[in-house]
Design a protein around this motif. Structure first.
Motif, PDB file in Angstrom:
ATOM      1  N   ARG A 114     -58.978 -62.154 -10.047  1.00 34.54           N
ATOM      2  CA  ARG A 114     -59.606 -61.573  -8.861  1.00 34.54           C
ATOM      3  C   ARG A 114     -59.445 -60.057  -8.906  1.00 34.54           C
ATOM      4  NH1 ARG A 114     -62.641 -65.240  -5.871  1.00 34.54           N
ATOM      5  NH2 ARG A 114     -62.640 -63.529  -4.397  1.00 34.54           N
ATOM      6  N   CYS A 148     -64.664 -64.462 -12.569  1.00 34.36           N
ATOM      7  CA  CYS A 148     -63.281 -64.957 -12.512  1.00 34.36           C
ATOM      8  C   CYS A 148     -63.108 -66.165 -13.446  1.00 34.36           C
ATOM      9  CB  CYS A 148     -62.905 -65.344 -11.094  1.00 34.36           C
ATOM     10  SG  CYS A 148     -63.144 -64.017  -9.911  1.00 34.36           S
ATOM     11  N   CYS A 207     -71.708 -60.761  -9.288  1.00 31.24           N
ATOM     12  CA  CYS A 207     -70.287 -60.491  -9.090  1.00 31.24           C
ATOM     13  C   CYS A 207     -69.896 -59.289  -9.921  1.00 31.24           C
ATOM     14  CB  CYS A 207     -69.432 -61.694  -9.507  1.00 31.24           C
ATOM     15  SG  CYS A 207     -69.473 -63.013  -8.281  1.00 31.24           S
ATOM     16  N   ASN A 210     -66.108 -60.476  -0.671  1.00 29.86           N
ATOM     17  CA  ASN A 210     -64.848 -60.333  -1.379  1.00 29.86           C
ATOM     18  C   ASN A 210     -64.098 -59.146  -0.822  1.00 29.86           C
ATOM     19  OD1 ASN A 210     -65.097 -62.531  -3.003  1.00 29.86           O
ATOM     20  ND2 ASN A 210     -66.048 -61.411  -4.688  1.00 29.86           N
ATOM     21  N   CYS A 221     -64.031 -69.810 -12.256  1.00 29.69           N
ATOM     22  CA  CYS A 221     -65.240 -70.003 -11.450  1.00 29.69           C
ATOM     23  C   CYS A 221     -66.369 -70.660 -12.236  1.00 29.69           C
ATOM     24  CB  CYS A 221     -65.694 -68.638 -10.952  1.00 29.69           C
ATOM     25  SG  CYS A 221     -67.218 -68.716 -10.008  1.00 29.69           S
TER      26      CYS A 221
HETATM   27  S1  SF4 Z   1     -64.799 -66.805  -7.868  1.00 27.76           S
HETATM   28 FE1  SF4 Z   1     -66.115 -65.682  -6.454  1.00 27.76          FE
HETATM   29  S2  SF4 Z   1     -65.828 -63.533  -7.065  1.00 27.76           S
HETATM   30 FE2  SF4 Z   1     -65.061 -64.764  -8.758  1.00 27.76          FE
HETATM   31  S3  SF4 Z   1     -66.813 -64.989 -10.160  1.00 27.76           S
HETATM   32 FE3  SF4 Z   1     -66.828 -66.773  -8.796  1.00 27.76          FE
HETATM   33  S4  SF4 Z   1     -68.197 -66.225  -7.127  1.00 27.76           S
HETATM   34 FE4  SF4 Z   1     -67.613 -64.299  -8.187  1.00 27.76          FE
END
Ligand code: SF4
Length: 400
Positions: A140, A16, A12, A103, A19
């Motif tokens: 995000r 986030c 990534c 994304n 997450c």
């Molecule tokens: S929510 Fe999605 S974009 Fe954000 S760190 Fe997790 S996997 Fe990556």
């Protein structure tokens, strides 16, 4: 035998705050070696399937799903290499659903056109919210404008099957803000929508901040109101709810076939760092860390015993009773299909009421499960509308 393939891309741009997926930021230098290792795992797993299983009218692989992480960080050349290995080592149905999680903000018109050309036919965008403050709180990297662009470019590239993922029950989110998000994304006319309640996961910044009282805990009653409003609103917009958190436009061909394989508790092969799989009664998971994964998939590889590749660190052969419980828990997520007595009997040799008489009686009397159609001789058991709000409590009943 039909399999689904899940390929995990654990990279990534930024991690986030909410997450807890197995994904890493700042490790892009490892991308080429990771793709190489993934190709080696595809070869090892594909070769270990018996030749008998590699032939069939519909092909052995019916769905392929690249999830993450952020799979849209891989280049088209990476995907060409991966596809070449998949098609060489598995028999893929010509009708296969091939999905990419992406994304918004990480795709371009050219990239999407190339992906469509090499065989992707479904994209799932992680939108989460259209509200700039909520997106910032979630950390995000995209804005709603990126979502609009991504959808427009996807359509121009020829994608006719798009999913948009949303999250509700965010700290300080109001019902009005959630309604605005849903209305805006519905205006983009995706074929599929997912809406998940935020969970504060242990070990994430959100989890830590909430534990210290630094993050206003989402109000569960408000989250329930958001969910109930979403069910009604999306029904009015022509979306059919077929799973607790998933809706597809009227035509059932837009239901996510890959996820249906999970929810029906059928075979899927997980490939990549931290991927999970379930095949021939065995549940397994791969090593989490990217570097260790690459090391384990570097030649010379030991020979693999299907479905276990050299990346596997945990595996367990389910007992029939465990398989039954897992089937109840996953199939009951399917709000229309539920679990049918006939399918259950064909798989386990006994009916639903033979396997779980007390549990079903208790849940139906509490109004959380119902037989469908609601008449004598009914054969399908599924969640009631109220039961959808309390799904986890229902599923727990089936654990021994
Ligand atoms: S929510 Fe999605 S974009 Fe954000 S760190 Fe997790 S996997 Fe990556």
């Amino acid at each position: 035998m039909t399999y689904s393939l899940y390929l995990h891309i654990p990279f990534c741009r930024h991690r986030c705050a909410y997450c807890d997926f197995n994904t890493y930021a700042g490790q892009d230098d490892s991308l080429p070696a990771y793709v190489n290792a993934l190709c080696n795992e595809i070869k090892a797993t594909g070769s270990s399937i018996s030749s008998r299983e590699r032939v069939g009218d519909e092909g052995s692989v019916a769905t392929i799903f690249f999830g993450g992480g952020t799979p849209s960080l891989l280049t088209v050349t990476h995907y060409q290499d991966i596809f070449q290995n998949i098609f060489e080592h598995f028999t893929v149905s010509p009708e296969a659903e091939i999905s990419l999680e992406a994304n918004p903000g990480t795709v371009s018109p050219e990239y999407l056109k190339s992906l469509r050309k090499i065989g992707f036919n479904r994209i799932s965008y992680g939108v989460q919210s259209t509200n700039p403050l909520e997106l910032r709180m979630l950390e995000r990297i995209h804005g709603y404008g990126d979502v609009v662009d991504a959808v427009r470019w996807s359509r121009a590239a020829g994608f006719e099957n798009l999913n948009l993922d949303l999250i509700y029950g965010l700290p300080e989110q109001t019902l009005e803000s959630w309604q605005r998000t849903v209305k805006l994304v519905v205006g983009l006319r995706p074929e599929h929508l997912s809406a998940y309640a935020l969970t504060l996961e242990h070990g994430t910044p959100f989890g830590r901040w909430a534990a210290k009282g630094l993050l206003p805990i989402p109000d569960p009653d408000l989250a329930a109101d958001m969910y109930e409003w979403t069910m009604d609103f999306l029904a009015g917009e022509g979306y059919v709810q077929y799973e607790i958190s998933n809706w597809a436009r009227e035509n059932s061909k837009f239901q996510c076939r890959h996820n249906l394989q999970y929810w029906r508790n059928l075979n899927y092969l997980g490939l990549g760092a931290g991927a999970h799989g379930y095949a021939d009664g065995v549940r397994y998971s791969n090593v989490l860390r990217i570097k260790t994964y690459i090391d384990r998939l570097s030649p010379p590889l030991p020979s693999s015993v299907f479905p276990l590749s050299p990346a596997v660190v945990n595996h367990h052969r389910n007992t029939p009773r465990e398989d039954m419980a897992e089937t109840m828990m996953t199939c009951l997520r399917l709000t229309l299909e539920g679990v049918t007595d006939e399918t259950f009997r064909a798989r386990f040799g006994l009916g639903l009421l033979d396997a779980y008489p007390q549990e079903i009686k208790k849940m139906t009397s509490l109004g959380l499960l119902e037989w469908h159609p609601p008449a004598p001789g009914a054969k399908t058991l599924r969640l009631t509308r109220h039961g959808r709000l309390l799904g986890n409590q229902v599923f727990m009943q089936f654990l021994d």
